[in-house]
Design a protein around this motif. Structure first.
Motif, PDB file in Angstrom:
ATOM      1  N   SER A  26       0.854  -1.180   0.000  1.00 26.93           N
ATOM      2  CA  SER A  26       0.000   0.000   0.000  1.00 26.93           C
ATOM      3  C   SER A  26       0.895   1.236   0.000  1.00 26.93           C
ATOM      4  O   SER A  26       1.915   1.278   0.702  1.00 26.93           O
ATOM      5  CB  SER A  26      -0.897   0.011   1.247  1.00 26.93           C
ATOM      6  N   ARG A  28       1.147   5.075   0.908  1.00 25.13           N
ATOM      7  CA  ARG A  28       0.507   6.165   1.635  1.00 25.13           C
ATOM      8  C   ARG A  28       0.623   7.481   0.869  1.00 25.13           C
ATOM      9  O   ARG A  28      -0.214   8.375   1.043  1.00 25.13           O
ATOM     10  CB  ARG A  28       1.141   6.310   3.015  1.00 25.13           C
ATOM     11  N   GLY A  68      -4.286   1.295  -7.028  1.00 18.94           N
ATOM     12  CA  GLY A  68      -2.858   1.548  -7.022  1.00 18.94           C
ATOM     13  C   GLY A  68      -2.444   2.495  -8.132  1.00 18.94           C
ATOM     14  O   GLY A  68      -1.641   3.411  -7.920  1.00 18.94           O
ATOM     15  N   THR A  71      -3.497   5.898  -7.119  1.00 17.49           N
ATOM     16  CA  THR A  71      -2.647   6.455  -6.070  1.00 17.49           C
ATOM     17  C   THR A  71      -1.308   6.912  -6.629  1.00 17.49           C
ATOM     18  O   THR A  71      -0.742   7.916  -6.169  1.00 17.49           O
ATOM     19  CB  THR A  71      -2.441   5.419  -4.955  1.00 17.49           C
ATOM     20  N   GLU A 116      -7.096  -0.264   0.050  1.00 18.25           N
ATOM     21  CA  GLU A 116      -5.722   0.173   0.324  1.00 18.25           C
ATOM     22  C   GLU A 116      -4.686  -0.738  -0.317  1.00 18.25           C
ATOM     23  O   GLU A 116      -3.489  -0.453  -0.261  1.00 18.25           O
ATOM     24  CB  GLU A 116      -5.485   0.245   1.835  1.00 18.25           C
ATOM     25  N   LEU A 117      -5.110  -1.853  -0.897  1.00 21.73           N
ATOM     26  CA  LEU A 117      -4.182  -2.716  -1.642  1.00 21.73           C
ATOM     27  C   LEU A 117      -3.867  -2.045  -2.968  1.00 21.73           C
ATOM     28  O   LEU A 117      -4.746  -1.813  -3.785  1.00 21.73           O
ATOM     29  CB  LEU A 117      -4.804  -4.093  -1.880  1.00 21.73           C
ATOM     30  N   HIS A 118      -2.598  -1.740  -3.183  1.00 23.72           N
ATOM     31  CA  HIS A 118      -2.202  -0.973  -4.365  1.00 23.72           C
ATOM     32  C   HIS A 118      -1.305  -1.730  -5.332  1.00 23.72           C
ATOM     33  O   HIS A 118      -1.324  -1.461  -6.533  1.00 23.72           O
ATOM     34  CB  HIS A 118      -1.495   0.311  -3.933  1.00 23.72           C
ATOM     35  N   LEU A 151       1.201  -4.776   3.394  1.00 22.90           N
ATOM     36  CA  LEU A 151      -0.044  -5.201   4.035  1.00 22.90           C
ATOM     37  C   LEU A 151       0.029  -6.649   4.488  1.00 22.90           C
ATOM     38  O   LEU A 151      -0.460  -7.012   5.562  1.00 22.90           O
ATOM     39  CB  LEU A 151      -1.223  -5.026   3.078  1.00 22.90           C
TER      40      LEU A 151
END
Length: 437
Positions: A26, A28, A68, A71, A116-118, A151
């Motif tokens: 993940s 941030r 992902g 992000t 949140e898994l990217h 993660l």
């Protein structure tokens, strides 16, 4: 011609690796994710490098979820070009996939159902010692990138005591893979003609002559979609089931073969209906050289509902050239010794399905082949090995003069997690790493 220098090796060439480590990441902050990627690109194996080199430093694979890519900084106009199922992610598709009950995303582990898994990074190695070195190197690398979080992770190790890979139930693995046109690999007898590259990689013609390429081209060309499944195998339960349904070891092995459609040696029931033939099972020039429609139309050899027949109906289904997928992955957890009781240690298969269309290929296979109770007009059956079982579905074994019906199959497998990833080409990785510059 395929651009081997730009294609990640993962769906094309297997490295000389017996172990692997999957790390689910993940980001941030976007800049942290891009910095992480930038430092790894030169270690990512291409189709050409892995085929010609034994350097384990190139045995790395990197893929991203839709979240992902977002992000990392891919703009919204590009993100909306990806298909809806990839945008939604696997967890949101539970109803379509049939992942209900114990298989539902609510029960998944390791953050696999989380937005949140990217990304995933796959580290291949020859043996456990090399894998540990790779793990330590990546761990040290991440210390300088505090905004990149692991993660969860999963270590895999091949089970191959007989000189070939098999999974925890004991069935020989890696027996049937599609040959892709233009990659120089001839299909084994019975496997069908080579399949157009566009069925697996974006930017190439598919079986209908179309060339799917979401924009921007630099991001999607030479990319593929990966459906990841972490599937626990309940080995003790499987062995108990065989003992309950077979009075002798020979009868138990026959039941195991009927569930799978092959003997555990890999020998297909269509060619060896009554007795295992390990020599046939190990012969890649013969062990796929059969059909169902002419050689076993009623399933007296291989039952209509057997796993292998459901997941690859061959000549008994339409449009098969557009349904086939590339499978990668391996086993996790220690083997359960023969005749040992269930020990409570989790073990199973962590597999990737590679394709150009998650809906047409992977989701169709899950929805129709694995979990449609009326597949082949069976009425109340799901894939006995892989389907979502809850004790209410049956298994029919055609037999003269009276067929055998095993009622109320237990679940031999449970899906513990899953995700949809995009596997970019090398140029696309460099494009992603440079976003924001």
């Amino acid at each position: 011609m395929p651009e081997l220098e730009d294609l990640q090796h993962f769906l094309i060439t297997r490295p000389h690796a017996l172990v692997a480590r999957y790390e689910f990441l993940s980001f941030r902050k976007a800049e942290a994710g891009r910095a992480w990627l930038n430092g790894l690109i030169d270690k990512v194996g291409t189709a050409s490098s892995v085929a010609s080199s034994n350097l384990d430093s190139r045995w790395v694979t990197v893929a991203f979820t839709w979240n992902g890519l977002r992000t990392l900084g891919v703009d919204e106009s590009s993100l909306t070009n990806f298909p809806e199922e990839f945008q939604q992610g696997m967890a949101a598709r539970a109803t379509i996939l049939g992942t209900t009950g114990a298989n539902h995303p609510d029960h998944w582990v390791g953050g696999l159902g989380s937005p949140e898994l990217h990304a995933i990074v796959i580290l291949f190695a020859r043996d456990v010692v090399e894998r540990e070195r790779c793990r330590r190197e990546h761990e040290e690398y991440l210390r300088g990138l505090p905004d990149v979080e692991v993660l969860s992770s999963l270590d895999l190790e091949a089970i191959a005591p007989y000189g070939h890979a098999h999974e925890h139930f004991g069935y020989r693995d890696r027996l049937s893979q599609p040959a892709i046109e233009g990659f120089g690999v001839e299909p084994t007898p019975g496997s069908g003609p080579p399949i157009k590259a566009g069925e697996f990689f974006l930017g190439y013609p598919d079986e209908e002559g179309s060339c799917v390429l979401p924009q921007p081209e630099i991001l999607t060309r030479n990319g593929s979609y990966l459906a990841y499944l972490m599937m626990e195998e309940h080995v003790g339960r499987f062995r108990d089931f065989l003992r309950q349904n077979g009075a002798t070891r020979e009868e138990q092995e026959l039941v195991a073969a009927k569930l799978m459609g092959r003997w555990r040696s890999g020998a297909p029931l269509v060619l060896a209906p009554d007795k295992d033939d390990p020599e046939l099972g190990g012969d890649l020039q013969r062990n796929n050289d059969f059909n169902y429609g002419e050689m076993d139309p009623h399933g007296y050899g291989c039952p209509l509902g057997a796993h292998a027949r459901r997941m690859n109906p061959r000549d008994t289904a339409a449009n098969m050239q557009r349904r086939k997928m590339i499978r990668r992955g391996g086993t996790y957890g220690p083997a359960l010794p023969e005749d040992a009781p269930e020990d409570g240690i989790e073990r199973g298969i962590a597999a990737f399905i590679g394709c150009a269309s998650l809906v047409r290929q992977f989701e169709f296979a899950m929805n129709v082949w694995a979990n449609d109770p009326n597949f082949h007009e069976l009425g109340n059956e799901r894939d006995p090995i892989f389907g979502t079982q809850d004790g209410s579905y049956d298994m029919t074994i055609p037999k003269r003069p009276i067929r055998r019906k095993i009622k109320g199959l237990p679940a031999f497998t449970t899906i513990r997690g899953g995700a949809y990833f995009f596997l970019p080409g090398i140029r696309a990785l460099r494009y992603l790493a440079a976003l924001g510059n």
